[in-house]
Motif scaffolding. Structure first.
Motif, PDB file in Angstrom:
ATOM      1  N   ALA A 163     111.123   4.040  51.807  1.00  0.00           N
ATOM      2  CA  ALA A 163     110.515   3.495  50.590  1.00  0.00           C
ATOM      3  C   ALA A 163     111.248   2.238  50.150  1.00  0.00           C
ATOM      4  O   ALA A 163     112.431   2.046  50.459  1.00  0.00           O
ATOM      5  N   PHE A 164     110.509   1.401  49.450  1.00  0.00           N
ATOM      6  CA  PHE A 164     111.056   0.224  48.778  1.00  0.00           C
ATOM      7  C   PHE A 164     110.617   0.283  47.333  1.00  0.00           C
ATOM      8  O   PHE A 164     109.473   0.644  47.044  1.00  0.00           O
ATOM      9  N   ASP A 165     111.513  -0.113  46.418  1.00  0.00           N
ATOM     10  CA  ASP A 165     111.026  -0.329  45.063  1.00  0.00           C
ATOM     11  C   ASP A 165     110.565  -1.779  44.970  1.00  0.00           C
ATOM     12  O   ASP A 165     110.759  -2.567  45.903  1.00  0.00           O
ATOM     13  N   GLN A 166     109.946  -2.133  43.880  1.00  0.00           N
ATOM     14  CA  GLN A 166     109.377  -3.476  43.739  1.00  0.00           C
ATOM     15  C   GLN A 166     110.424  -4.585  43.751  1.00  0.00           C
ATOM     16  O   GLN A 166     110.090  -5.755  43.938  1.00  0.00           O
ATOM     17  N   VAL A 213     113.620   9.202  43.685  1.00  0.00           N
ATOM     18  CA  VAL A 213     112.581   8.362  44.295  1.00  0.00           C
ATOM     19  C   VAL A 213     111.388   9.225  44.690  1.00  0.00           C
ATOM     20  O   VAL A 213     110.237   8.877  44.409  1.00  0.00           O
ATOM     21  N   ILE A 214     111.646  10.353  45.294  1.00  0.00           N
ATOM     22  CA  ILE A 214     110.567  11.268  45.694  1.00  0.00           C
ATOM     23  C   ILE A 214     109.766  11.705  44.471  1.00  0.00           C
ATOM     24  O   ILE A 214     108.531  11.754  44.509  1.00  0.00           O
ATOM     25  N   GLU A 215     110.457  11.985  43.378  1.00  0.00           N
ATOM     26  CA  GLU A 215     109.791  12.412  42.139  1.00  0.00           C
ATOM     27  C   GLU A 215     108.841  11.347  41.600  1.00  0.00           C
ATOM     28  O   GLU A 215     107.847  11.678  40.956  1.00  0.00           O
ATOM     29  N   GLN A 216     109.127  10.082  41.852  1.00  0.00           N
ATOM     30  CA  GLN A 216     108.253   8.999  41.398  1.00  0.00           C
ATOM     31  C   GLN A 216     106.863   9.100  42.017  1.00  0.00           C
ATOM     32  O   GLN A 216     105.886   8.637  41.444  1.00  0.00           O
ATOM     33  N   ASN A 256     103.252   4.493  44.590  1.00  0.00           N
ATOM     34  CA  ASN A 256     103.242   5.545  43.580  1.00  0.00           C
ATOM     35  C   ASN A 256     102.282   5.126  42.462  1.00  0.00           C
ATOM     36  O   ASN A 256     101.758   4.004  42.467  1.00  0.00           O
ATOM     37  N   ALA A 257     102.015   6.017  41.520  1.00  0.00           N
ATOM     38  CA  ALA A 257     101.002   5.775  40.496  1.00  0.00           C
ATOM     39  C   ALA A 257     101.285   4.536  39.652  1.00  0.00           C
ATOM     40  O   ALA A 257     100.365   3.819  39.265  1.00  0.00           O
ATOM     41  N   SER A 258     102.551   4.246  39.366  1.00  0.00           N
ATOM     42  CA  SER A 258     102.889   3.069  38.560  1.00  0.00           C
ATOM     43  C   SER A 258     103.002   1.804  39.409  1.00  0.00           C
ATOM     44  O   SER A 258     103.220   0.725  38.868  1.00  0.00           O
ATOM     45  N   GLU A 259     102.850   1.963  40.718  1.00  0.00           N
ATOM     46  CA  GLU A 259     102.934   0.864  41.686  1.00  0.00           C
ATOM     47  C   GLU A 259     104.264   0.112  41.607  1.00  0.00           C
ATOM     48  O   GLU A 259     104.318  -1.098  41.767  1.00  0.00           O
ATOM     49  N   GLU A 260     105.328   0.856  41.384  1.00  0.00           N
ATOM     50  CA  GLU A 260     106.676   0.288  41.391  1.00  0.00           C
ATOM     51  C   GLU A 260     107.415   0.599  42.682  1.00  0.00           C
ATOM     52  O   GLU A 260     108.427  -0.026  42.974  1.00  0.00           O
TER      53      GLU A 260
END
Length: 121
Positions: free
Chosen positions: A82-85, A106-109, A65-69
């Motif tokens: 998906a995985f978060d950081q 999560v999708i909104e991210q 995602n744009a924030s790379e999280e």
């Protein structure tokens, strides 16, 4: 095998990567910590599908995602895993006529800003 798929995206800082592998045994989406030594890099795995999946390499992409999280696996334009950081897992279990089971938050991210696809492994 000719239907094998390997897609990846590395975060700009080079520390984490989302990796999707699909072969005759099935498909898995991984979060790798590239700061660790080989053999110890996998931080998590999500089972995505069986060996009878109906998608091809051109149907699959791995994106941050744009924030790379958060890193996500897209199949035919839909976020399926998906995985978060921090290694939290979302989704998986691809099925052609099903809807992904990923929380809306999560999708909104991924929708908030332009999605970034980064270097391949």
């Amino acid at each position: 095998m000719e239907n094998d798929i390997f897609e990846s995206a590395v975060r700009t800082s080079g520390d984490l990567a989302g990796i999707f592998e699909f072969d005759s045994e099935g498909g898995y989406f991984y979060l790798f910590d590239l700061t660790k030594e080989r053999g110890r890099q996998a931080r998590g795995a999500i089972c995505v599908g069986s060996r009878h999946a109906d998608f091809q390499a051109s149907d699959v992409s791995v994106r941050w995602n744009a924030s790379e999280e958060i890193v996500g696996l897209y199949v035919r334009g839909n976020l399926w895993a998906a995985f978060d950081q921090h290694g939290r897992k979302f989704g998986g279990s691809y099925a052609a006529l099903e809807t992904p089971s990923i929380p809306a938050a999560v999708i909104e991210q991924f929708a908030e800003a332009q999605v970034i696809e980064r270097g391949r492994l």
